[in-house]
Scaffold this active site. Structure first.
Site, PDB file in Angstrom:
ATOM      1  N   HIS A 235       3.030   5.072   0.990  1.00 59.63           N
ATOM      2  CA  HIS A 235       1.830   5.811   0.620  1.00 59.63           C
ATOM      3  C   HIS A 235       1.894   7.258   1.106  1.00 59.63           C
ATOM      4  CE1 HIS A 235      -0.948   2.054   0.016  1.00 59.63           C
ATOM      5  NE2 HIS A 235       0.119   2.058  -0.765  1.00 59.63           N
ATOM      6  N   GLU A 237      -0.234   9.171   2.720  1.00 60.97           N
ATOM      7  CA  GLU A 237      -0.650   9.421   4.098  1.00 60.97           C
ATOM      8  C   GLU A 237       0.453   9.042   5.075  1.00 60.97           C
ATOM      9  OE1 GLU A 237      -2.125   7.720   1.629  1.00 60.97           O
ATOM     10  OE2 GLU A 237      -4.172   7.181   2.188  1.00 60.97           O
ATOM     11  N   CYS A 264      -6.152   3.350   2.527  1.00 60.28           N
ATOM     12  CA  CYS A 264      -6.074   1.897   2.690  1.00 60.28           C
ATOM     13  C   CYS A 264      -6.022   1.566   4.180  1.00 60.28           C
ATOM     14  CB  CYS A 264      -4.846   1.333   1.970  1.00 60.28           C
ATOM     15  SG  CYS A 264      -3.277   1.673   2.800  1.00 60.28           S
ATOM     16  N   CYS A 267      -2.645   2.549   6.057  1.00 55.51           N
ATOM     17  CA  CYS A 267      -2.529   3.971   6.378  1.00 55.51           C
ATOM     18  C   CYS A 267      -3.546   4.375   7.439  1.00 55.51           C
ATOM     19  CB  CYS A 267      -2.696   4.817   5.122  1.00 55.51           C
ATOM     20  SG  CYS A 267      -1.289   4.712   3.989  1.00 55.51           S
TER      21      CYS A 267
END
Length: 320
Positions: A235, A237, A264, A267
């Site tokens: 992801h 992040e 999410c 993260c």
């Protein structure tokens, strides 16, 4: 992203229950519409009630009469008490107050808003951001004012404070434009997310977008096969945090700006453990990401990580 599903609406009008259904509809949009509909028209003894004729007319315009046995989502509308109305997945016994759908809808019915806050809509900012990320199973009517917190260039009465706020919003806007640019580097055909980490002096420490790890072949075939993509993708992040680590940079006390999706829970864990103190998002949380965001927001709240929602169109920054 719009979710399509079979939806059943059970309208309790005091004497019996009238069934409606919407096939291949959006539960998110229907929830907004039901929560802010004009048939919620009066307050009796501190309770918002609905007009039966208007409610029937409204539902007949957006759905069909009849029972839908295989509904994915069910809305329970109690015209006698707005706060008793709820919604949820048919396979889940947990019910969510209709109020949550209301508070993420910007076109709030003034009758309901006045009951929640004791103020008219003109006394509040036009942005009521992401109150659906409240994880409580029930929301008190008195808590409505506490759920709405926003700032905009017109929020300050003195010129100095107004200029400071404008300057802050200017930089927030700039950082999100950079995060948006970074998102375009992603090869994911369905979701392009960008993140940048900004230090306490305004310096950009790191950037990241959703993609595969260094050296892993990022072919279109892999990206278009969801089972493979989800196992390989990092992801945005997480990539921004790991890129900072790769370059030997600390992100303690920094802020992270994420464009295009909320955070999410995985993260969120990394953000907390890395020492990042502020999270900025520019995306409203839709139903698909609501559960993950609820966990993220819970962890952020417990760990003292501040979260903000930026609305580019209205140039507002809201605490969430």
């Amino acid at each position: 992203m719009t979710t399509y599903a079979n939806i059943r609406v059970r309208l309790k009008n005091g004497t019996d229950t009238v069934e409606f259904h919407a096939c291949d509809g959006s539960p998110e949009q229907l929830g907004y519409s039901l929560a802010s509909a004009s048939f919620w028209e009066s307050v009796r003894n501190g309770t918002v009630t609905g007009n039966e004729a208007q409610a029937l007319s409204f539902l007949e315009s957006v759905a069909k009469k009849g029972f839908l046995p295989d509904a994915d989502y069910i809305y329970e509308i109690d015209l006698g008490c707005y706060s008793d109305s709820s919604y949820g997945k048919s396979c889940d016994e947990t019910r969510t107050p209709l109020l949550q759908a209301l508070l993420i809808n910007r076109n709030i019915n003034p009758i309901i808003l006045r009951l929640l806050t004791g103020a008219s809509p003109s006394h509040l900012s036009s942005e009521h951001a992401n109150s659906a990320d409240n994880t409580s199973s029930a929301v008190s009517q008195k808590s409505g004012a506490d759920l709405i917190s926003a700032v905009s260039p017109s929020a300050s009465s003195d010129s100095a404070g107004n200029e400071n706020l404008k300057s802050k919003l200017k930089w927030v806007s700039r950082y999100f434009k950079i995060a948006e640019l970074v998102s375009t580097w992603s090869k994911d055909p369905s979701s392009k997310v960008g993140a940048i980490i900004v230090g306490d002096k305004g310096q950009i420490i790191s950037q990241g977008y959703n993609g595969f790890p260094r050296g892993v072949a990022d072919t279109s075939e892999r990206y278009n096969t969801r089972e493979i993509k989800y196992k390989l993708v990092v992801h945005a992040e997480m990539n921004a945090i790991l890129n900072a680590l790769y370059n030997g940079s600390s992100v303690v006390g920094a802020a992270i700006y994420i464009h295009n999706l909320p955070v999410c829970q995985e993260c969120a864990k990394a953000i907390i453990q890395a020492g990042i103190s502020e999270v900025f998002i520019d995306t409203r949380v839709n139903e698909r990401w609501q559960e993950a965001w609820n966990f993220s927001k819970m962890m952020f709240s417990e760990c003292g990580v501040k979260c903000y929602y930026y609305n580019e169109r209205e140039n507002t920054l809201t605490t969430i």
